[in-house]
Write a protein that holds these residues in place. Structure first.
Motif, short mmCIF file in Angstrom:
data_model
loop_
_atom_site.label_atom_id
_atom_site.label_comp_id
_atom_site.label_asym_id
_atom_site.label_seq_id
_atom_site.Cartn_x
_atom_site.Cartn_y
_atom_site.Cartn_z
N TRP A 61 -12.07 38.13 -36.75
CA TRP A 61 -12.80 39.04 -37.63
C TRP A 61 -12.07 40.38 -37.63
O TRP A 61 -11.49 40.79 -36.64
CB TRP A 61 -14.24 39.21 -37.15
CG TRP A 61 -14.88 37.89 -36.83
CD1 TRP A 61 -14.75 37.17 -35.68
CD2 TRP A 61 -15.71 37.11 -37.69
NE1 TRP A 61 -15.45 36.00 -35.76
CE2 TRP A 61 -16.05 35.93 -36.99
CE3 TRP A 61 -16.21 37.30 -38.98
CZ2 TRP A 61 -16.86 34.94 -37.54
CZ3 TRP A 61 -17.02 36.32 -39.52
CH2 TRP A 61 -17.34 35.16 -38.81
N ARG A 62 -12.14 41.09 -38.76
CA ARG A 62 -11.34 42.31 -38.87
C ARG A 62 -12.07 43.34 -39.72
O ARG A 62 -12.82 43.03 -40.64
CB ARG A 62 -9.97 41.98 -39.48
CG ARG A 62 -9.01 43.17 -39.59
CD ARG A 62 -7.61 42.67 -39.92
NE ARG A 62 -7.06 41.91 -38.80
CZ ARG A 62 -6.18 40.92 -38.93
NH1 ARG A 62 -5.76 40.56 -40.13
NH2 ARG A 62 -5.71 40.29 -37.86
N LEU A 63 -11.79 44.62 -39.41
CA LEU A 63 -12.34 45.74 -40.17
C LEU A 63 -11.37 46.90 -40.11
O LEU A 63 -10.93 47.29 -39.03
CB LEU A 63 -13.70 46.16 -39.59
CG LEU A 63 -14.36 47.40 -40.21
CD1 LEU A 63 -14.75 47.12 -41.66
CD2 LEU A 63 -15.56 47.84 -39.40
N VAL A 79 -19.91 47.39 -36.52
CA VAL A 79 -19.15 48.34 -35.70
C VAL A 79 -19.74 49.74 -35.84
O VAL A 79 -20.03 50.20 -36.95
CB VAL A 79 -17.67 48.34 -36.12
CG1 VAL A 79 -16.87 49.31 -35.25
CG2 VAL A 79 -17.09 46.93 -36.01
N THR A 85 -9.53 44.29 -34.80
CA THR A 85 -9.46 42.83 -34.89
C THR A 85 -10.14 42.23 -33.67
O THR A 85 -9.81 42.57 -32.54
CB THR A 85 -8.01 42.35 -34.98
OG1 THR A 85 -7.35 42.97 -36.09
CG2 THR A 85 -7.95 40.83 -35.16
N THR A 128 -7.56 49.93 -37.54
CA THR A 128 -7.85 48.52 -37.82
C THR A 128 -8.34 47.87 -36.54
O THR A 128 -7.70 47.97 -35.50
CB THR A 128 -6.61 47.79 -38.35
OG1 THR A 128 -6.22 48.38 -39.60
CG2 THR A 128 -6.91 46.32 -38.58
N ASP A 143 -19.35 46.20 -41.35
CA ASP A 143 -19.39 44.85 -40.82
C ASP A 143 -18.00 44.23 -40.90
O ASP A 143 -17.29 44.37 -41.91
CB ASP A 143 -20.36 43.98 -41.61
CG ASP A 143 -21.81 44.40 -41.39
OD1 ASP A 143 -22.04 45.27 -40.52
OD2 ASP A 143 -22.70 43.88 -42.08
N MET A 144 -17.61 43.51 -39.84
CA MET A 144 -16.31 42.87 -39.81
C MET A 144 -16.32 41.64 -40.71
O MET A 144 -17.34 40.96 -40.88
CB MET A 144 -15.95 42.48 -38.37
CG MET A 144 -15.99 43.64 -37.39
SD MET A 144 -15.33 43.21 -35.78
CE MET A 144 -13.58 43.15 -36.13
N GLU A 145 -15.15 41.34 -41.31
CA GLU A 145 -15.00 40.19 -42.20
C GLU A 145 -14.05 39.18 -41.59
O GLU A 145 -13.14 39.54 -40.83
CB GLU A 145 -14.49 40.64 -43.58
CG GLU A 145 -15.45 41.57 -44.31
CD GLU A 145 -14.93 41.95 -45.68
OE1 GLU A 145 -13.76 41.63 -45.98
OE2 GLU A 145 -15.69 42.57 -46.45
#
Length: 539
Positions: free
Chosen positions: A455-457, A431, A418, A416, A444-446
Motif C-alpha cells: 500500500w502506498r501514499l 495516515v 510504502t 512517499t 488513505d493508502m492505496e
C-alpha cells in the motif's frame, strides 16, 4: 568574410482547415552544415501577415528516430523576429541537432501578451549524415593509431614544402575538432538515463508491451484442489497430471498475489498445451484470478481448442475489476474445469501466465517490481521510518502504528509512504502526522499494482498540519473505520522524501545506463554499483 547561410523558407497560414499530416518542406540539412543552417518562417492568419509585435514565438523540434525534443523561443532570443509587422521570423538551427540523422517535425506556436495563442501547422525537414561524419571513426582511428608515423611524414613534408605542411596541419586540426566534438556529444548522451536492479538476468523477453503485474507463477501456486497433481517443468512450464478422480480445480490461497484496483480494466493471458492422449472434454478449462472471501472470480481466460494437441495455444480474457460489495482480502490463481461433472485424464501444461493493465494481451515478460529485480529508475532513497521499531506488527487495535521518524516532517516537502501488510477487506490504512495535540489526517493508502499486500501514499504536509504539534516527527497509521476494525499486520514500512518510491532494501547490486528513457532493461548497459562492491569488501 561575409557570413554565409543555407536558408530554407516556409509560409505557414493559420486557417480553419483541418490538418491531418505535417507539411513536407522538401529541405535537407547535412550534419556538417554547422552555423549555416537557417530556417525562415512567414506567419499568416487567414492569408494575411500576422503581426508579431507583442508575441512569443515557440518552435518545438521533435526528432522522430531518437524520440526526443526541445524548444526554441523568441522570448529567450533563440528565435529572431526579423519583421514583426510582416510576421517573419528566423532561427539558426543549434549545433547539437547535427548529431541526429533523420526526419525532424517542427511544431509552431504563437503566444500573445493578452493570453491568446495560435497553434500553427506542423512541418517537417530532414537531416542527412554527411560524408565526413560517416568516415569520422575510421579517420580518427587512423589518426590515433598512426600518430608516430604521421609525425615522421610531417617532417618529410616540411622538407618538401612548407605550404603542404600548413595544409596538412589544418586538416589534422579539423579532424581533432570533430573527434573532440563527437566524444563530447557521446559523453552527454551517455549520462541521460539510469536504471537500478538487484538482478540482470532479464532473459530474451519482449519488453515493449505492458508490464506483468504477477510474480513468476509456478507449481506451488496450484498445490490445493482436486483432479490433478502438479509439478514444475523446464523453461517455466507447469505440468498438470490429471487423474480423472474429480473435477479439475487447482489453486493455492496461501500464495498471496498482487491486488487489482477497483474500476480498472485488466487482461489475463497464458499459454496452454493439451498433450496428446488426453481423455475427456477439455473444452471448458480456464485460468482465473480469484479473491477471498468467497473465491470470487475477477478475471477469466477463454477456453482452449480441445482438438489442438501437442502445441501451445494462447488463452486470454479481459474485464473491469469490480468489487463494490464484497471487498478482497487476498488474491490467487485457479486452473479449473467449469463443468462440475467432467472427469479428465491426461496431461496439460501451462506457462507464461500474465495479468496486465488494459484490454490487450501483450507478450509475456517477468514482473520487474518484485524479487529478484526490484527495479527502479532512481537510486535508493533513505528510509526515514523509526529504526528501533520491530516488525512485523500485528494488532486488532484502531491505532496500528505510531512512532517518531528519524527527523521531523518538513512543511511543503513531499513524502512517499510504502507499507507491506494485511488488513480486512473493508478497512483502510489511514495516515496521520504529528502528535496528540495536533493530529492531521493525511489520507488513505492505496494498493500498489504488481506487488502483493503493498500500500502506498504520497503526501505533502503543510504548516497547518504541523502547527501546534508537540511531536512534529510522529507518524501514525490507523485501520479505518474503527467500527469494523479487525486483525491488521504491518510487515515493513518505508518513508522517503520525494514522490517516487524506491524498494525497501539496503542496496542495489547493479546499475544500468542508456541513451533513452526506456522501461526495457535490455536498452541499458549494466555494471555493478560501487555501494555493492564496498559492502562486499567490508564483509
Amino acid at each position: 568574410m561575409e557570413e554565409l547561410y543555407i536558408t530554407s523558407e516556409i509560409t505557414l497560414n493559420k486557417t480553419t482547415d483541418e490538418r491531418v499530416s505535417p507539411i513536407p518542406t522538401n529541405t535537407e540539412f547535412f550534419t556538417y552544415d554547422q552555423h549555416v543552417a537557417k530556417k525562415v518562417i512567414n506567419f499568416q492568419l487567414e492569408g494575411e501577415p500576422l503581426d508579431l509585435s507583442e508575441t512569443n514565438v515557440i518552435l518545438g523540434f521533435y526528432f522522430v528516430n531518437a524520440d526526443c525534443s526541445f524548444l526554441l523561443e523568441s522570448a529567450d532570443g533563440s528565435v529572431a523576429i526579423e519583421d514583426a509587422k510582416q510576421g517573419k521570423v528566423s532561427v539558426m538551427l543549434p549545433n547539437y541537432m547535427y548529431a541526429y540523422s533523420g526526419q525532424v517535425l517542427v511544431y509552431v506556436y504563437v503566444e500573445f501578451h493578452n493570453g491568446q495563442s495560435l497553434d500553427y501547422p506542423v512541418f517537417s525537414t530532414q537531416f542527412q549524415e554527411s560524408w565526413i561524419d560517416q568516415k569520422l571513426d575510421e579517420m580518427a582511428s587512423f589518426y590515433v593509431k598512426r600518430f608516430e608515423d604521421l609525425r615522421e611524414a610531417v617532417k618529410e613534408v616540411i622538407d618538401k614544402s612548407n605550404e603542404q605542411l600548413f595544409q596538412l596541419q589544418q586538416k589534422v586540426e579539423k579532424i581533432e575538432d570533430k573527434v573532440n566534438e563527437t566524444n563530447q556529444k557521446i559523453g552527454e548522451l551517455g549520462k541521460l538515463k539510469k536504471m537500478y536492479s538487484n538482478s540482470i538476468d532479464f532473459g530474451n523477453y519482449d519488453y515493449s508491451g505492458n508490464a506483468n503485474l504477477l510474480p513468476k507463477i509456478t507449481a506451488a501456486h496450484f498445490t490445493s484442489g482436486n483432479g490433478a497433481t502438479v509439478e514444475d517443468g523446464p523453461d517455466g512450464e507447469i505440468i498438470f497430471i490429471l487423474d480423472g478422480s474429480a473435477q479439475l480445480t487447482k489453486f493455492n490461497t496461501s500464495m498471496r498475489l498482487p491486488a487489482l484496483q477497483n474500476g480498472k480494466r485488466y487482461t489475463i493471458s497464458a499459454e496452454i498445451m493439451l498433450h496428446e492422449g488426453i481423455e475427456g472434454d477439455a473444452s471448458n478449462i480456464r485460468l482465473t484470478t480469484n479473491y477471498l472471501p468467497g473465491g470470487q472470480v475477477m478475471l477469466a481466460t477463454d477456453r482452449p481448442t480441445p482438438t489442438s494437441t501437442n502445441s501451445w495455444q494462447t488463452i486470454k480474457g479481459t474485464q473491469i475489476a469490480t468489487y463494490a460489495t464484497t471487498l478482497p482480502q487476498q488474491w490467487y490463481v485457479v486452473l479449473q474445469d467449469v463443468t462440475a461433472s467432467s472427469r479428465i485424464k491426461g496431461k496439460i501444461s501451462l506457462r507464461n501466465i500474465k495479468v496486465e493493465e488494459g484490454s490487450i494481451a501483450t507478450p509475456y515478460q517477468p514482473n520487474l517490481l518484485v524479487e529478484p529485480y526490484q527495479m527502479s529508475k532512481i537510486s535508493l532513497n533513505e528510509n526515514l521510518a523509526n529504526k528501533e521499531q520491530n516488525f512485523p506488527i500485528s494488532s486488532r487495535q484502531y491505532l496500528v502504528y505510531s512512532a517518531e521518524m528519524i527527523e521531523p516532517f518538513i512543511a511543503d516537502q513531499t513524502y512517499t509512504l510504502t507499507l507491506k501488510g494485511t488488513k480486512l477487506g473493508p478497512q483502510s490504512f489511514r495516515v496521520y502526522t504529528t502528535g496528540p495535540n495536533s493530529t492531521s489526517n493525511i489520507g488513505d493508502m492505496e494498493i500498489v499494482e504488481g506487488v502483493a499486500d503493498t500500500w502506498r501514499l504520497a503526501f505533502t504536509p503543510s504548516e497547518v498540519n504541523l502547527n501546534g504539534s508537540v511531536s512534529p516527527s510522529t507518524l501514525q497509521i490507523y485501520q479505518f473505520p474503527q467500527a469494523t476494525m479487525g486483525q491488521a499486520t504491518i510487515e515493513s514500512l518505508k518513508i522517503e522524501k520525494g514522490d517516487i518510491a524506491t524498494p525497501n532494501i539496503s542496496e542495489y547490486k547493479y546499475f544500468g545506463e542508456g541513451l533513452k528513457d526506456s522501461s526495457n532493461p535490455n536498452d541499458y548497459s549494466w555494471d555493478v554499483t560501487p555501494e555493492y562492491i564496498n559492502e562486499r569488501i567490508s564483509d
